[in-house]
Design a protein around this motif. Sequence first.
Motif, PDB file in Angstrom:
ATOM      1  N   ALA A  37       0.816  -1.296   0.103  1.00 32.70           N
ATOM      2  CA  ALA A  37      -0.167   0.029   0.167  1.00 32.70           C
ATOM      3  C   ALA A  37       0.989   1.420  -0.069  1.00 32.70           C
ATOM      4  O   ALA A  37       1.436   1.512   0.726  1.00 32.70           O
ATOM      5  N   TRP A  38       0.573   2.208  -0.843  1.00 31.68           N
ATOM      6  CA  TRP A  38       1.008   3.584  -0.872  1.00 31.68           C
ATOM      7  C   TRP A  38       0.157   4.434  -0.977  1.00 31.68           C
ATOM      8  O   TRP A  38      -1.022   4.304  -1.724  1.00 31.68           O
ATOM      9  N   LEU A  51       2.094   6.354   3.234  1.00 33.34           N
ATOM     10  CA  LEU A  51       2.177   5.076   3.701  1.00 33.34           C
ATOM     11  C   LEU A  51       3.192   4.738   2.440  1.00 33.34           C
ATOM     12  O   LEU A  51       2.902   4.863   1.102  1.00 33.34           O
ATOM     13  N   HIS A  52       4.418   4.051   2.932  1.00 37.58           N
ATOM     14  CA  HIS A  52       5.346   3.412   1.817  1.00 37.58           C
ATOM     15  C   HIS A  52       5.254   1.851   1.957  1.00 37.58           C
ATOM     16  O   HIS A  52       5.976   1.084   2.779  1.00 37.58           O
ATOM     17  N   ASN A  53       4.695   1.396   0.829  1.00 32.34           N
ATOM     18  CA  ASN A  53       4.900  -0.093   0.562  1.00 32.34           C
ATOM     19  C   ASN A  53       4.527  -0.787   1.801  1.00 32.34           C
ATOM     20  O   ASN A  53       4.944  -1.785   2.318  1.00 32.34           O
ATOM     21  N   PRO A  69       4.645   5.738  16.572  1.00 34.75           N
ATOM     22  CA  PRO A  69       4.666   7.384  17.132  1.00 34.75           C
ATOM     23  C   PRO A  69       3.333   8.007  16.391  1.00 34.75           C
ATOM     24  O   PRO A  69       3.036   7.612  15.275  1.00 34.75           O
ATOM     25  N   SER A  70       2.942   9.382  16.678  1.00 35.46           N
ATOM     26  CA  SER A  70       2.132   9.896  16.160  1.00 35.46           C
ATOM     27  C   SER A  70       2.687  10.491  14.905  1.00 35.46           C
ATOM     28  O   SER A  70       3.835  10.849  14.856  1.00 35.46           O
ATOM     29  N   GLY A  71       1.852  10.396  13.775  1.00 38.13           N
ATOM     30  CA  GLY A  71       2.363  10.870  12.391  1.00 38.13           C
ATOM     31  C   GLY A  71       2.993   9.853  11.680  1.00 38.13           C
ATOM     32  O   GLY A  71       3.536  10.249  10.685  1.00 38.13           O
ATOM     33  N   CYS A  72       3.037   8.569  12.045  1.00 37.31           N
ATOM     34  CA  CYS A  72       3.743   7.647  11.494  1.00 37.31           C
ATOM     35  C   CYS A  72       2.746   6.956  10.432  1.00 37.31           C
ATOM     36  O   CYS A  72       3.223   5.989   9.469  1.00 37.31           O
ATOM     37  N   ARG A 240       6.724   3.122  11.478  1.00 34.23           N
ATOM     38  CA  ARG A 240       7.402   4.546  11.420  1.00 34.23           C
ATOM     39  C   ARG A 240       7.538   4.952  10.036  1.00 34.23           C
ATOM     40  O   ARG A 240       8.042   4.376   9.045  1.00 34.23           O
ATOM     41  N   SER A 241       7.301   6.412  10.150  1.00 30.29           N
ATOM     42  CA  SER A 241       7.328   7.300   8.985  1.00 30.29           C
ATOM     43  C   SER A 241       6.750   6.600   7.771  1.00 30.29           C
ATOM     44  O   SER A 241       7.123   6.495   6.598  1.00 30.29           O
ATOM     45  N   GLY A 242       5.517   5.871   8.142  1.00 27.49           N
ATOM     46  CA  GLY A 242       4.744   5.380   6.998  1.00 27.49           C
ATOM     47  C   GLY A 242       4.979   4.088   6.473  1.00 27.49           C
ATOM     48  O   GLY A 242       4.778   3.546   5.236  1.00 27.49           O
ATOM     49  N   ARG A 243       6.089   3.382   6.892  1.00 28.90           N
ATOM     50  CA  ARG A 243       6.886   1.886   6.980  1.00 28.90           C
ATOM     51  C   ARG A 243       6.243   1.071   7.878  1.00 28.90           C
ATOM     52  O   ARG A 243       6.372   1.369   9.126  1.00 28.90           O
TER      53      ARG A 243
END
Length: 730
Positions: A37-38, A51-53, A69-72, A240-243
């Motif tokens: 998912a992206w 979202l990174h893959n 964390p918040s914003g991930c 973390r960070s969309g991953r």
Amino acid sequence: MSDELNQLSNTDPGNQALLTTQSQNGSRNLAVCVENAWKNYGSWWKSMTALHNVTLHVPTGVIYGLLGPSGCGKTTLLRCIVGRLQLNRGEAIVLGQRPGSRGHQVPGRAVGYMPQDTALYKDFSISEMLHYFGHLHNMNRSSILSREEFLLSFLDLPSRGKKIVQLSGGQQRRVSLACALLQQPQLLLLDEPTVGLDPLLRKKIWDHLIHISKTSQTTIIITTHYIEEARQADRVGLMRSGRMLAEDEPSRLLIKYNLTSLESVFLHLCVEDQKNVLRNSTHSIDQDGLTNSATNADDENVPSLDVTTGETPHSEIRRKELVKNPVLRARRAAVDCCICPHMHKIYALMVKDLTVIKRNIGFLVFQFLIPLIQISLFCLCIGRDPQHIPIALYNSEAINGFPTGNLSLQLLNKINPEQIHFTSFNDLNQAIAAVRQGDYWGVAAIRRNFSEGIRNKLISLKTDPITLNASSIHLYLDMTNQQVSFVMQNVILNSTQLFLKDLLSSHKVDPALADPPVIIENPIYGAKVQRFLNFAAPGMMISIIFFLAIGLTALIFVVEKKEGLLERSWIAGVTTVEVMLAHIIVKFFIQFIQIILMVFFADVIFQVTIQGPVLLAMALIFIQGICGMSYGLFISAICEQEVEVMEVALGSVFPILLSSGVIWPLEGMPPIMRFLSNFTPLTHVVDAMRCIVSRAWTLVYFKVWFGFVISGAWSCGFFTLAAILFALRK
């Protein structure tokens, strides 16, 4: 197995697909399967990847802890799972189908969703809030009351009649959780449900979640930043960070990384992920303008794990790229607009709107009074002839003791003092100076030989310039106010004509000699003495209801969207058309009363003549009110903030009002403006209203039924555009 999954990714949105994955113990169904998912926000030239893959597998009947964390990207992932957001690339299958597929109950009753924000109607009581969502999910009253009793006790909530606004922040979050648990959904998504809760209550909630996952096979995805709390989950995913950094059972993660706490595991994975990001700092841009991290499929830091073995079967599921994402959005928006509305959802939305109104009775009364105040002010302030106009008088005959008679006094006595008030001056220059100072609207000057000149002109039939000049009233006017100037001239001309007729009669001469060569016969429509009020009032009544109707609907959706209330209703399965219809039906009753009161005041109190059928006039006003509500919905669909709504609504008032012939006849406009006026929602409707009110026309006349058709067409057009825009933005 690979063939089955490839067939799934090629399935149309309306078809059901079943995802299975092979484990050591056999086949096991997945409640949620997200693959590669992206998700990007913003435009392609300035986008942010949320979202990174991401790959996520949630078996049926388990508790899945989504940690980070918040914003991930946790909330973004949940919104993609419930169908509120579309993936730019990848696949999401929930309870066997893509979210939003026709006939699927996600969004709908099958999913219970608790957002990060409470997203509750502050003026509602706890019971009213639960009944609202219960009616949306088509639960009967006894079921709602039964669940309400349990949830109040289980979540340690105060009495059911307590308003949401009176609750503490923690209590409001518990009410929000109660709304998610109410219909006992198959899939439960909880976004930070235990933030700010008492530890004992937190444990109680976790015990209940574990219980329903085991006994009712309820699948639960819970996000939290309390990492150790998630050890009670059956599976966890660390983001973390969309991953997705890792996905497995908590105990297996501890064993795999040889650490004693999930927090230590997460810290270790974050450190490794940061190293991996620095190594792979180059990015490639695909044909959709999406920025991807160059990540290897077998990278242990970004795994896509099998449900039971933890392996990554990338060869079994191909990546689904939504290259034509705008086309898919348009197709899904069309489906959302064309779904037949469900009466139980419209009923729930109507009850909700009525409850909001009930909580603001004072504002409701004010809404009823607004059209009365506006039509009253219009009838009192507009259309009446100016009264007591101050004019300076220089009567040379009076100054010189009427040397040739007193005909000037006879003339002045014919002028109505209620309309023109004279102030005498002994010097013409002083009178003119007073007008220049703004004290008077003009000077009426009478020569010293006025009486003699009148007799010479009418009796002796002298027409030399000296006689004509002496027998005239000389007006020096301030012409800056057209209406005042017109009234001054008209009053003096009419009074002079009456004076001349009396003078001719006193000398045995036919007074008709003073009449102009124009005979005004009995009018075909209207009266000989017509009031401007009768011309302007019909258009003003249409305009008042139209613009008030805009205010009834324009702000509602913007406010509900901003506070997350509308999104929660959409996740409960409500469609765009259902929301809009419910608002219009409820506002219908408010508008109905407004129209009755306004027409009554205009007709009975202010004597605005309505020659035609009153019910037909009210029907036209009502349809135009529906048009105003549809226009308000359209404004709400294109705006994001309250300030934007106010600017668009107020900015469109005067252009529509001035170009529709409401205040001034269309015949007084330039040709280009007359042409453009055909394309406003008011022009033809106002014309039809005047035909009903002043000419007593009915639907057999073209202008009348055309006004009804135009109003209905504008209403349908605005409603359809609003529905499409809302569906696209969903």
